[in-house]
Design a protein around this motif. Structure first.
Motif, short mmCIF file in Angstrom:
data_model
loop_
_atom_site.label_atom_id
_atom_site.label_comp_id
_atom_site.label_asym_id
_atom_site.label_seq_id
_atom_site.Cartn_x
_atom_site.Cartn_y
_atom_site.Cartn_z
N VAL A 9 41.82 22.29 26.75
CA VAL A 9 42.17 23.65 26.34
C VAL A 9 42.13 24.60 27.53
O VAL A 9 43.07 25.38 27.75
N LEU A 10 41.07 24.52 28.33
CA LEU A 10 40.96 25.40 29.49
C LEU A 10 42.06 25.12 30.52
O LEU A 10 42.64 26.05 31.09
N PHE A 11 42.35 23.85 30.75
CA PHE A 11 43.39 23.51 31.71
C PHE A 11 44.77 23.96 31.21
O PHE A 11 45.59 24.43 32.00
N THR A 12 45.00 23.85 29.91
CA THR A 12 46.28 24.31 29.36
C THR A 12 46.44 25.81 29.56
O THR A 12 47.52 26.28 29.95
N LEU A 13 45.36 26.56 29.32
CA LEU A 13 45.41 28.01 29.58
C LEU A 13 45.67 28.29 31.06
O LEU A 13 46.45 29.18 31.42
N PHE A 14 45.01 27.54 31.94
CA PHE A 14 45.22 27.70 33.38
C PHE A 14 46.67 27.42 33.75
O PHE A 14 47.29 28.18 34.49
N LEU A 15 47.21 26.33 33.24
CA LEU A 15 48.58 25.93 33.57
C LEU A 15 49.59 26.94 33.03
O LEU A 15 50.56 27.29 33.72
N LEU A 16 49.37 27.42 31.81
CA LEU A 16 50.26 28.45 31.26
C LEU A 16 50.22 29.72 32.09
O LEU A 16 51.24 30.38 32.32
N ASN A 17 49.03 30.09 32.55
CA ASN A 17 48.91 31.25 33.43
C ASN A 17 49.62 31.01 34.76
O ASN A 17 50.28 31.90 35.28
N VAL B 186 52.21 29.07 35.32
CA VAL B 186 53.67 29.07 35.10
C VAL B 186 54.18 30.47 34.78
O VAL B 186 55.20 30.91 35.32
N ASN B 187 53.48 31.20 33.92
CA ASN B 187 53.96 32.50 33.44
C ASN B 187 53.49 33.68 34.27
O ASN B 187 54.01 34.77 34.12
N GLY B 188 52.46 33.49 35.10
CA GLY B 188 51.98 34.56 35.97
C GLY B 188 51.33 35.72 35.22
O GLY B 188 51.51 36.88 35.59
N TRP B 189 50.57 35.42 34.17
CA TRP B 189 49.93 36.47 33.41
C TRP B 189 48.90 37.22 34.25
O TRP B 189 48.84 38.43 34.24
N VAL B 190 48.04 36.49 34.95
CA VAL B 190 47.02 37.09 35.81
C VAL B 190 47.23 36.52 37.21
O VAL B 190 47.15 35.31 37.41
N VAL B 191 47.52 37.41 38.17
CA VAL B 191 47.75 36.98 39.55
C VAL B 191 46.67 37.60 40.43
O VAL B 191 45.88 38.43 39.98
N ALA B 192 46.65 37.21 41.70
CA ALA B 192 45.62 37.69 42.63
C ALA B 192 45.62 39.21 42.73
O ALA B 192 44.56 39.84 42.85
N LYS B 193 46.79 39.82 42.66
CA LYS B 193 46.88 41.28 42.75
C LYS B 193 46.14 41.95 41.59
O LYS B 193 45.56 43.02 41.75
N ASP B 194 46.15 41.34 40.42
CA ASP B 194 45.44 41.90 39.27
C ASP B 194 43.92 41.85 39.44
O ASP B 194 43.21 42.64 38.85
N LEU B 195 43.45 40.91 40.22
CA LEU B 195 42.01 40.74 40.43
C LEU B 195 41.50 41.46 41.67
O LEU B 195 40.31 41.39 41.97
N ASP B 196 42.38 42.15 42.39
CA ASP B 196 42.02 42.83 43.62
C ASP B 196 41.36 44.16 43.31
O ASP B 196 42.02 45.19 43.16
N LEU B 197 40.05 44.17 43.19
CA LEU B 197 39.32 45.37 42.80
C LEU B 197 39.10 46.36 43.94
O LEU B 197 38.88 47.53 43.70
N PHE B 198 39.17 45.89 45.17
CA PHE B 198 38.86 46.75 46.31
C PHE B 198 40.07 47.07 47.18
O PHE B 198 39.93 47.61 48.26
N GLY B 199 41.27 46.70 46.77
CA GLY B 199 42.48 47.05 47.50
C GLY B 199 42.73 46.23 48.74
O GLY B 199 43.48 46.65 49.61
N ALA B 200 42.14 45.07 48.86
CA ALA B 200 42.30 44.25 50.06
C ALA B 200 43.71 43.66 50.16
O ALA B 200 44.19 43.35 51.25
N LEU B 201 44.41 43.52 49.04
CA LEU B 201 45.75 42.93 49.05
C LEU B 201 46.86 43.98 48.98
O LEU B 201 48.01 43.66 48.81
N ALA B 202 46.52 45.27 49.14
CA ALA B 202 47.49 46.35 48.98
C ALA B 202 48.62 46.25 50.00
O ALA B 202 49.77 46.53 49.69
N GLY B 203 48.35 45.85 51.22
CA GLY B 203 49.38 45.80 52.25
C GLY B 203 50.18 44.51 52.26
O GLY B 203 51.08 44.35 53.07
#
Length: 92
Positions: free
Chosen positions: A63-71, A73-90
């Protein structure tokens, strides 16, 4: 994603799921109403059903792997969404 990478990630999910599943459904000798063996820890399980645990772990990991794989493929949560301190802004 290559199938070998997917397999390696699934194995990691399976290994981590073991630690999540192990505490559930465990009964000690006192809870089972059976006398403990001399030297046995009070928290030691009365019986250990490897098949049951393996089935539960496989279900949770799948179940967990299926959720990971769907994410993935579909890009629901990407690294930019998890960037809390703006390190990926540039990096846009």
């Amino acid at each position: 994603m290559r199938w070998t990478s997917a397999l390696a990630i699934y194995v990691l999910f399976w290994a981590f799921s073991v630690f999540f599943v192990l505490p559930f459904g465990v009964r000690t000798s006192d809870e089972a109403g059976v006398a403990r063996v001399p030297g046995q820890a009070e928290s030691a399980p009365h019986t250990f059903a490897l098949g049951k645990v393996a089935l539960r772990v496989t279900i949770v990991a799948t179940v967990l792997f299926t959720l990971f794989l769907l994410n993935y493929v579909n890009g629901w949560v990407v690294a930019k969404d998890l960037d809390l301190f703006g390190a990926l802004a540039g990096l846009e």
